[in-house]
Design an enzyme around this catalytic site. Structure first.
Site, mmCIF file in Angstrom:
data_model
loop_
_atom_site.group_PDB
_atom_site.id
_atom_site.type_symbol
_atom_site.label_atom_id
_atom_site.label_comp_id
_atom_site.label_asym_id
_atom_site.label_seq_id
_atom_site.Cartn_x
_atom_site.Cartn_y
_atom_site.Cartn_z
ATOM 1 N N PHE A 47 9.533 3.087 -3.934
ATOM 2 C CA PHE A 47 8.683 4.190 -3.806
ATOM 3 C C PHE A 47 8.049 4.205 -5.170
ATOM 4 O O PHE A 47 6.985 4.726 -5.542
ATOM 5 C CB PHE A 47 8.182 5.106 -2.855
ATOM 6 C CG PHE A 47 9.057 5.002 -1.591
ATOM 7 C CD1 PHE A 47 7.247 4.545 -0.629
ATOM 8 C CD2 PHE A 47 9.744 5.110 -0.786
ATOM 9 C CE1 PHE A 47 7.990 3.942 0.642
ATOM 10 C CE2 PHE A 47 10.601 5.079 -0.168
ATOM 11 C CZ PHE A 47 8.749 4.329 1.338
ATOM 12 N N GLY B 150 14.239 -3.877 -10.014
ATOM 13 C CA GLY B 150 15.872 -3.652 -10.098
ATOM 14 C C GLY B 150 16.580 -2.235 -11.350
ATOM 15 O O GLY B 150 17.202 -1.913 -11.407
ATOM 16 N N ALA C 278 3.542 0.898 5.208
ATOM 17 C CA ALA C 278 2.620 2.191 5.447
ATOM 18 C C ALA C 278 2.662 2.548 4.825
ATOM 19 O O ALA C 278 1.136 3.065 4.722
ATOM 20 C CB ALA C 278 2.967 2.342 6.481
ATOM 21 N N CYS D 216 2.125 -5.028 -5.598
ATOM 22 C CA CYS D 216 2.062 -4.236 -4.593
ATOM 23 C C CYS D 216 0.984 -4.197 -3.164
ATOM 24 O O CYS D 216 1.285 -4.666 -1.602
ATOM 25 C CB CYS D 216 3.356 -3.253 -4.205
ATOM 26 S SG CYS D 216 4.533 -3.163 -5.709
ATOM 27 N N LEU E 194 -1.880 3.826 0.696
ATOM 28 C CA LEU E 194 -2.885 3.926 -0.738
ATOM 29 C C LEU E 194 -3.253 3.522 -0.564
ATOM 30 O O LEU E 194 -4.672 4.096 -1.300
ATOM 31 C CB LEU E 194 -1.047 4.613 -1.488
ATOM 32 C CG LEU E 194 -0.331 5.338 -1.457
ATOM 33 C CD1 LEU E 194 1.315 4.777 -2.345
ATOM 34 C CD2 LEU E 194 -0.875 6.207 -2.020
HETATM 35 N N1 UPG Z 1 -5.441 3.229 -8.535
HETATM 36 C C1 UPG Z 1 -6.795 3.376 -8.660
HETATM 37 N N2 UPG Z 1 -7.316 4.699 -8.447
HETATM 38 C C2 UPG Z 1 -6.374 5.634 -7.718
HETATM 39 C C3 UPG Z 1 -5.409 5.034 -8.195
HETATM 40 C C4 UPG Z 1 -4.624 3.793 -8.685
HETATM 41 O O1 UPG Z 1 -7.785 2.949 -8.915
HETATM 42 O O2 UPG Z 1 -7.282 6.513 -7.891
HETATM 43 C C5 UPG Z 1 -5.211 1.885 -8.660
HETATM 44 C C6 UPG Z 1 -4.491 1.342 -10.148
HETATM 45 O O3 UPG Z 1 -4.789 1.090 -11.270
HETATM 46 C C7 UPG Z 1 -3.856 0.261 -9.528
HETATM 47 C C8 UPG Z 1 -3.313 0.060 -8.313
HETATM 48 O O4 UPG Z 1 -4.606 0.848 -7.589
HETATM 49 O O5 UPG Z 1 -4.386 -0.970 -9.936
HETATM 50 C C9 UPG Z 1 -1.990 0.677 -8.252
HETATM 51 O O6 UPG Z 1 -1.278 1.582 -8.808
HETATM 52 P P1 UPG Z 1 0.150 2.188 -8.597
HETATM 53 O O7 UPG Z 1 0.117 2.448 -6.670
HETATM 54 O O8 UPG Z 1 -0.520 4.345 -9.470
HETATM 55 O O9 UPG Z 1 1.253 1.262 -8.955
HETATM 56 P P2 UPG Z 1 2.041 0.298 -8.594
HETATM 57 O O10 UPG Z 1 3.207 0.661 -9.482
HETATM 58 O O11 UPG Z 1 1.477 -0.786 -7.679
HETATM 59 O O12 UPG Z 1 2.934 1.404 -7.310
HETATM 60 C C10 UPG Z 1 2.390 1.224 -5.973
HETATM 61 C C11 UPG Z 1 2.802 2.741 -4.973
HETATM 62 C C12 UPG Z 1 3.940 2.536 -5.070
HETATM 63 C C13 UPG Z 1 5.115 1.461 -4.545
HETATM 64 C C14 UPG Z 1 4.552 0.012 -5.392
HETATM 65 C C15 UPG Z 1 5.648 -1.059 -5.329
HETATM 66 O O13 UPG Z 1 2.065 3.863 -5.389
HETATM 67 O O14 UPG Z 1 4.807 3.651 -4.423
HETATM 68 O O15 UPG Z 1 6.525 1.245 -4.949
HETATM 69 O O16 UPG Z 1 3.175 0.070 -5.056
HETATM 70 O O17 UPG Z 1 5.555 -1.423 -3.642
#
Ligand code: UPG
Length: 461
Positions: free
Chosen positions: A159, A17, A219, A273, A224
């Site tokens: 996102f 938010g 999805a 997430c 991811l």
């Molecule tokens: N991570 C890895 N290897 C990679 C990329 C990420 O280990 O190659 C790990 C990162 O360190 C973290 C986790 O994956 O622990 C999630 O990372 P990231 O996706 O960058 O962070 P978030 O803030 O959790 O974002 C995700 C989605 C985003 C969505 C959000 C909430 O990327 O699009 O809005 O979750 O739903």
């Protein structure tokens, strides 16, 4: 005539938010929350969340077109469009415990809107929610609305990734809006699209049905996370064979059908997430009587658990099969760099593992407070702190955390860990001095030359 949004209210002043509404130009936005402390923090010099660039955006707009308040009812009444971005944690008990989302806060907010509104509103579901939630919100609103008040529900999942939220919001890959495909639904959809069109190119604003929008969010996160679990599964093969996961990931990512992002092997993914959304998808699949589909997605989470415990076991193995009484430095507590957020952080799992093995742990993170670390270690009070207190130290610097440490374990990829004075750290460690790189960020050769025994993920040597 097309609907023009003049005032926006956002219910929920959290990680979603706050930043999402702070970047909206030209329209008056009031962000409300029942938590007075949090609102006070948003109104102060010290914002409640750490996010690069957020300070400047909030301080530039606050008091002009951006307001933070605990007066929920007033903000609802005045707004034409209401974002609902309250938290939707995984249920801890009852049906679907451990999988399904707890929609209590969402439903409370929805009821409040229905009770308070004196004019028609567009209500936007922003929190990540299980599919069909928009339908439930619509039913609640329609059943409780006053004569002359009409509600349109839109799904508009966010996102943004933490740590890059402001950049993601200023230049999103896409904005997704789901609506009923009725005249009114489409009009409401267009009204929200026009808000985004203030700064997002039209071709990036996608409009779809309500269900598609909700499912796309789950999805996207599931896919991811699946990439990370895939690369982490391969990292285990690399360790057993002598292949190198960074080399493999680089080669794979060069295929333009694949792309190079999100292929970094790690100690495991964290954050609020990924796990939650996949479990939602698992729960949905099961309720739709699709057990094979549920099993498929569940494996992504299982692989992540495996990666964390595999890494923890490796630390124990390398330290000659016991860490009892040994001092272990944990560098990084946040689930990723550039955030102070610790939800589902792999560091918590590792720390618990080390404590179970009766090690002493020294924790350092540049953005996470000692209070937060204690909340995480005690599972917000569910685990007593007293028994672990003598074994935990929270340090103010890397040097302090690593002083006399038998093992140094990098859990978060903070940039500052790449440029440490490793020679100085080495001089203060007993021999042999072990470093475990859970993020593949350290210069392995430089550390080995100093004398460290370096273990990283996805390399055999
Ligand atoms: N991570 C890895 N290897 C990679 C990329 C990420 O280990 O190659 C790990 C990162 O360190 C973290 C986790 O994956 O622990 C999630 O990372 P990231 O996706 O960058 O962070 P978030 O803030 O959790 O974002 C995700 C989605 C985003 C969505 C959000 C909430 O990327 O699009 O809005 O979750 O739903």
């Amino acid at each position: 005539a097309p609907i023009t949004v003049k005032k926006i209210c956002c219910i929920g002043a959290g990680y979603v938010g706050g930043p999402t509404c702070a970047v909206i130009p030209n329209i008056t936005v009031t962000i409300v929350d029942l938590n007075q402390q949090r609102i006070d923090a948003w109104n102060s010099d010290e914002l409640p969340i750490y996010e690069p660039g957020l300070d400047a955006v909030v301080k530039g707009a606050r008091g002009k077109n951006l307001f933070f308040s605990t007066n929920v009812d007033k903000a609802i009444e005045e707004a034409d469009l209401i974002f609902v971005s309250v938290n939707t944690p995984t249920k801890k008990s009852g049906i679907g415990a451990g999988f399904a989302a707890d929609l209590k806060f969402l439903q409370l907010a929805t009821r409040r809107i229905a009770e308070v509104a004196k004019s028609s509103k567009i209500v936007v579901e922003k929190s990540t929610v299980p599919c069909r939630t928009a339908d439930a919100m619509r039913t609640i609103l329609e059943a409780n609305s006053k004569p002359g008040c009409h509600f349109d529900i839109l799904s508009n999942p966010e996102f943004l990734a933490e740590g890059t939220a402001i950049d993601d919001l200023h230049a999103p890959d896409r904005v997704l809006i789901g609506s009923l495909q009725t005249k009114q639904g489409l009009d409401a959809c267009e009204a929200l699209a026009s808000v985004y069109a203030n700064w997002v190119p039209r071709e990036r604003i996608l409009t779809v049905g309500l269900w598609s929008s909700e499912l796309s969010k789950l999805a996207a996160n599931a896919m991811l996370a699946q990439r990370i679990s895939s690369v982490n599964a391969l990292s285990a093969i690399c360790e057993a064979t002598g292949a190198n996961i960074d080399e493999v990931a680089f080669a794979v990512g060069k295929d333009t059908r694949m792309g190079s992002k999100f292929l970094k092997a790690s100690v495991g993914f964290g954050g609020s997430c990924f796990q939650k959304d996949i479990l939602n998808l698992v729960y949905l699949s099961e309720s739709l009587h699709l057990p094979e589909v549920a099993k498929y997605w569940r494996a992504v989470v299982e692989m992540n658990e495996y990666q964390k415990s595999r890494f923890a076991n490796k630390v124990v193995d390398t330290l000659f099969n016991t860490i009892t009484g040994k001092k272990i430095a944990i560098l990084g507590w946040a689930f990723k760099k550039d955030t102070g957020d610790t939800r589902e952080s792999p560091a918590i799992t590792l720390a618990n593992h080390f404590l179970t093995e009766k090690a002493r742990i020294n924790i350092y993170d540049p953005q996470v407070s000692a209070d937060q670390i204690w909340l995480d270690l005690t599972d917000y009070g569910d685990v007593p702190a007293e028994p672990i207190k003598p074994h935990v130290t929270i340090s103010q610097s890397v040097e302090e955390a690593c002083h006399n440490a038998e093992a140094i374990v990098v859990c978060t990829e903070w940039d500052e860990f790449k440029t440490l004075d490793w020679q100085k750290i080495y001089d203060n460690c007993p021999r042999p001095a072990f470093v475990f790189d859970g993020r593949l960020i350290l210069d392995r050769k430089a550390l080995t030359d100093i004398g460290f025994k370096v273990t990283s993920i996805g390399t055999g040597d």
